[in-house]
Each structure stands twice: as C-alpha cells, then as structure tokens.
Design a protein around this motif. Structure first.
Motif, PDB file in Angstrom:
ATOM      1  N   ASN A 103      21.573 -34.401  11.395  1.00  0.00           N
ATOM      2  CA  ASN A 103      23.082 -34.243  11.600  1.00  0.00           C
ATOM      3  C   ASN A 103      23.156 -35.869  12.135  1.00  0.00           C
ATOM      4  O   ASN A 103      22.960 -35.846  13.082  1.00  0.00           O
ATOM      5  N   PHE A 104      24.108 -35.533  11.761  1.00  0.00           N
ATOM      6  CA  PHE A 104      25.468 -36.740  13.393  1.00  0.00           C
ATOM      7  C   PHE A 104      26.664 -36.192  13.736  1.00  0.00           C
ATOM      8  O   PHE A 104      27.866 -35.830  12.294  1.00  0.00           O
ATOM      9  N   GLY A 105      27.007 -36.072  14.335  1.00  0.00           N
ATOM     10  CA  GLY A 105      28.335 -35.237  15.042  1.00  0.00           C
ATOM     11  C   GLY A 105      29.120 -33.948  14.168  1.00  0.00           C
ATOM     12  O   GLY A 105      28.166 -33.240  14.620  1.00  0.00           O
ATOM     13  N   ALA A 106      29.975 -34.246  13.489  1.00  0.00           N
ATOM     14  CA  ALA A 106      30.435 -32.491  12.704  1.00  0.00           C
ATOM     15  C   ALA A 106      29.529 -32.862  11.322  1.00  0.00           C
ATOM     16  O   ALA A 106      30.015 -32.043  10.518  1.00  0.00           O
ATOM     17  N   ALA A 107      28.781 -33.084  11.261  1.00  0.00           N
ATOM     18  CA  ALA A 107      28.743 -33.846   9.392  1.00  0.00           C
ATOM     19  C   ALA A 107      26.698 -33.469   9.570  1.00  0.00           C
ATOM     20  O   ALA A 107      26.062 -33.686  10.597  1.00  0.00           O
ATOM     21  N   MET A 108      26.462 -32.975   8.594  1.00  0.00           N
ATOM     22  CA  MET A 108      25.224 -32.224   8.464  1.00  0.00           C
ATOM     23  C   MET A 108      24.648 -33.223   6.961  1.00  0.00           C
ATOM     24  O   MET A 108      25.327 -32.963   5.551  1.00  0.00           O
ATOM     25  N   TYR A 109      23.317 -33.802   6.959  1.00  0.00           N
ATOM     26  CA  TYR A 109      23.189 -34.882   6.131  1.00  0.00           C
ATOM     27  C   TYR A 109      21.662 -34.112   5.234  1.00  0.00           C
ATOM     28  O   TYR A 109      20.740 -33.635   5.970  1.00  0.00           O
ATOM     29  N   ILE A 110      21.641 -33.976   4.084  1.00  0.00           N
ATOM     30  CA  ILE A 110      20.794 -33.392   2.952  1.00  0.00           C
ATOM     31  C   ILE A 110      20.070 -34.289   2.404  1.00  0.00           C
ATOM     32  O   ILE A 110      20.604 -35.287   1.224  1.00  0.00           O
ATOM     33  N   TYR A 111      18.750 -34.622   2.706  1.00  0.00           N
ATOM     34  CA  TYR A 111      18.176 -35.198   1.594  1.00  0.00           C
ATOM     35  C   TYR A 111      17.491 -34.579   0.526  1.00  0.00           C
ATOM     36  O   TYR A 111      16.283 -33.831   1.325  1.00  0.00           O
ATOM     37  N   LEU A 112      17.140 -34.773  -0.675  1.00  0.00           N
ATOM     38  CA  LEU A 112      16.145 -34.500  -1.755  1.00  0.00           C
ATOM     39  C   LEU A 112      15.704 -35.765  -1.708  1.00  0.00           C
ATOM     40  O   LEU A 112      16.322 -36.341  -2.928  1.00  0.00           O
ATOM     41  N   TYR A 113      14.524 -35.564  -2.488  1.00  0.00           N
ATOM     42  CA  TYR A 113      13.569 -36.795  -2.890  1.00  0.00           C
ATOM     43  C   TYR A 113      13.133 -35.984  -3.858  1.00  0.00           C
ATOM     44  O   TYR A 113      12.364 -35.010  -3.912  1.00  0.00           O
ATOM     45  N   PHE A 114      14.064 -36.929  -5.083  1.00  0.00           N
ATOM     46  CA  PHE A 114      12.491 -36.404  -6.553  1.00  0.00           C
ATOM     47  C   PHE A 114      11.865 -37.460  -6.229  1.00  0.00           C
ATOM     48  O   PHE A 114      11.860 -39.156  -6.260  1.00  0.00           O
ATOM     49  N   GLU A 115      10.523 -37.375  -7.699  1.00  0.00           N
ATOM     50  CA  GLU A 115       9.725 -38.308  -8.165  1.00  0.00           C
ATOM     51  C   GLU A 115       9.351 -37.573  -9.497  1.00  0.00           C
ATOM     52  O   GLU A 115       9.508 -36.320  -9.858  1.00  0.00           O
ATOM     53  N   LYS A 116       9.138 -38.323 -10.682  1.00  0.00           N
ATOM     54  CA  LYS A 116       8.633 -38.919 -12.287  1.00  0.00           C
ATOM     55  C   LYS A 116       7.596 -39.384 -12.669  1.00  0.00           C
ATOM     56  O   LYS A 116       7.437 -40.872 -11.539  1.00  0.00           O
ATOM     57  N   GLU A 117       6.836 -38.410 -13.912  1.00  0.00           N
ATOM     58  CA  GLU A 117       5.497 -40.187 -13.833  1.00  0.00           C
ATOM     59  C   GLU A 117       6.745 -41.231 -14.711  1.00  0.00           C
ATOM     60  O   GLU A 117       7.339 -40.205 -15.515  1.00  0.00           O
ATOM     61  N   MET A 118       6.303 -41.977 -14.693  1.00  0.00           N
ATOM     62  CA  MET A 118       6.712 -43.160 -16.046  1.00  0.00           C
ATOM     63  C   MET A 118       5.458 -43.373 -16.877  1.00  0.00           C
ATOM     64  O   MET A 118       4.655 -43.574 -16.421  1.00  0.00           O
TER      65      MET A 118
END
Length: 66
Positions: free
Chosen positions: A51-66
C-alpha cells in the motif's frame, strides 16, 4: 522454458464504516483475471500486496510452460 506475466490491480481506500470494502470490491476483478490467465494456459504462481497512501496494490504473478 517458462513465460511469466505480472498483473497489477490498484484499489483505493474510501471513507466508510466497512473495513472490508476493498476485499469485497476486489473479489470479482481478481477472479476475472484468474479466469482470463487460466484460459490462456497460465497458472497463478504467487501473489503480493503493498500500500501507498490511500491505494492498495495487488500483484498477481502468473507462469506457464512454453
């Protein structure tokens, strides 16, 4: 070899008596992102939040085999 993607979702706090308003409002959008990436062969590898100030940041990390 793996392909990685990061999705960042931003939610802003507001004045309310409901302390869970961000959780409630973010569920649908997060579920949509999970469905979108899963449809394209990705899996959710990890999550993070900050979070920073009044904002909440949500990070979603995705992966897949190539």
């Amino acid at each position: 070899m793996k392909d990685y993607k990061v999705e960042t979702l931003i939610y802003y706090s507001k004045l309310t008596l409901d302390v869970n308003h961000i959780v409630k409002s973010s569920k649908l959008e997060i579920q949509e992102k999970l469905g979108e990436y899963t449809k394209n062969g990705y899996r959710l590898a990890s999550t993070d939040a900050s979070n920073f100030g009044a904002a909440m940041y949500i990070y979603l990390y995705f992966e897949k085999e190539m």
